[in-house]
Write an enzyme that holds these catalytic residues in place. Sequence first.
Site, mmCIF file in Angstrom:
data_model
loop_
_atom_site.group_PDB
_atom_site.id
_atom_site.type_symbol
_atom_site.label_atom_id
_atom_site.label_comp_id
_atom_site.label_asym_id
_atom_site.label_seq_id
_atom_site.Cartn_x
_atom_site.Cartn_y
_atom_site.Cartn_z
ATOM 1 C CG HIS A 1 68.679 50.334 69.010
ATOM 2 N ND1 HIS A 1 68.456 49.087 69.573
ATOM 3 C CD2 HIS A 1 67.475 50.951 68.982
ATOM 4 C CE1 HIS A 1 67.178 48.949 69.841
ATOM 5 N NE2 HIS A 1 66.562 50.068 69.521
ATOM 6 C CB THR B 1 59.587 50.380 69.083
ATOM 7 O OG1 THR B 1 60.986 50.550 68.777
ATOM 8 C CG2 THR B 1 59.378 50.204 70.568
ATOM 9 C CB THR B 2 61.723 48.662 64.334
ATOM 10 O OG1 THR B 2 62.425 47.426 64.581
ATOM 11 C CG2 THR B 2 62.377 49.797 65.094
ATOM 12 C CG HIS C 1 64.449 54.670 68.855
ATOM 13 N ND1 HIS C 1 63.941 54.073 67.720
ATOM 14 C CD2 HIS C 1 64.806 53.658 69.692
ATOM 15 C CE1 HIS C 1 63.985 52.748 67.866
ATOM 16 N NE2 HIS C 1 64.508 52.466 69.047
ATOM 17 C CD GLU D 1 61.022 53.836 69.461
ATOM 18 O OE1 GLU D 1 61.332 52.748 69.986
ATOM 19 O OE2 GLU D 1 60.695 53.942 68.269
ATOM 20 C CG HIS E 1 65.151 51.155 72.953
ATOM 21 N ND1 HIS E 1 64.349 51.295 71.840
ATOM 22 C CD2 HIS E 1 64.546 51.842 73.944
ATOM 23 C CE1 HIS E 1 63.290 52.018 72.154
ATOM 24 N NE2 HIS E 1 63.389 52.370 73.437
ATOM 25 C CG HIS F 1 65.844 50.556 60.229
ATOM 26 N ND1 HIS F 1 65.033 50.975 59.206
ATOM 27 C CD2 HIS F 1 66.157 49.257 59.966
ATOM 28 C CE1 HIS F 1 64.858 49.963 58.361
ATOM 29 N NE2 HIS F 1 65.529 48.927 58.787
HETATM 30 N N1 LIG Z 1 63.046 46.971 67.307
HETATM 31 C C1 LIG Z 1 64.103 46.514 67.945
HETATM 32 N N2 LIG Z 1 64.396 46.901 69.150
HETATM 33 S S1 LIG Z 1 63.507 47.950 70.012
HETATM 34 N N3 LIG Z 1 63.432 49.360 69.256
HETATM 35 O O1 LIG Z 1 62.156 47.438 70.121
HETATM 36 O O2 LIG Z 1 64.212 48.094 71.263
HETATM 37 N N4 LIG Z 1 64.920 45.582 67.345
HETATM 38 C C2 LIG Z 1 64.720 45.077 66.000
HETATM 39 C C3 LIG Z 1 65.784 44.028 65.830
HETATM 40 C C4 LIG Z 1 66.687 44.080 67.023
HETATM 41 C C5 LIG Z 1 66.060 45.000 68.011
HETATM 42 ZN ZN LIG Z 2 64.670 50.693 69.946
#
Ligand SMILES: N/C(=N\S(N)(=O)=O)N1CCCC1
Ligand SMILES: [Zn+2]
Length: 261
Positions: A94, A199-200, A96, A106, A119, A64
Amino acid sequence: TGHHWGYGKEDGPSAWHRQYPVAKGNRQSPIDIIPNEARRDSTLGPIFLKYDQCRSLNIANNGHSVVVEFDDSDDRSVVLGGPLDNPYRLKQFHFHWGGKGCEGSEHTVAGVGYASELHVVHWNAVKYKTYNDAAAAPDGLAVLGIFLELGDDHRWLHMITDALYTVKFKGSATDFKGFNPKCLLPSSLHYWTYLGSLTTPPLHESVTWIVLKEPIVVSEKQLGMFRMLQFNGEEEDQRMRMENNFRPPQNLKERIVRSSN
Ligand SMILES: N/C(=N\S(N)(=O)=O)N1CCCC1
Ligand SMILES: [Zn+2]
């Protein structure tokens, strides 16, 4: 096993609610931040990022995004202050991003997106024993969001982009020691903050979002390196370039966004 979520037409953000009904919840992320409607809150102090003792472990492609993981076995690196009641432990960061020339962040600001968004994920190890427990709790996570806008080369981002060829395919990971995310911060730590979610999937409503107002600047060449990554594993026939891995803004519902001074 089975049908997994992604960012395509069939498995993308508009379909996530089927397997993750919280996608239609009351504190989903990201959101469109409208600066003029954010509440300036004098009780909101500055945030502090104590990353000097941080220990990065590896860089990985999880199908992802590209993720840099940290040793979170003690309180060596934490974020504290601002809207947070206690220190939150650095876990991973990570990115996006979009397709060539398209938006990719995002969060958006007054309807405008940036080319990418970093993020930095932290968890509340004071109240919860494990990251997974924290990730499911309303005050379990604190994620620092940093916008990336296009311009000159970022002087330190090459440390990340130089490693991307080693994690081209989903499921690949390589050692990545000695990286301090402090080098990816803008000069100002002024921020907006609100209560939101991952956000995932699993989209847990467990995140105190701290979105920095000042973007960092990276070059199109550097951002283009992220697009060499692939959503698919090495053994899969279908080659899918990793890009547009962002969820669009969600309904603010009954929330307000607060602004640091
Ligand atoms: N969605 C996520 N981070 S986020 N995009 O909301 O910052 N994660 C999913 C598992 C670890 C972090
Ligand atoms: Zn993220």
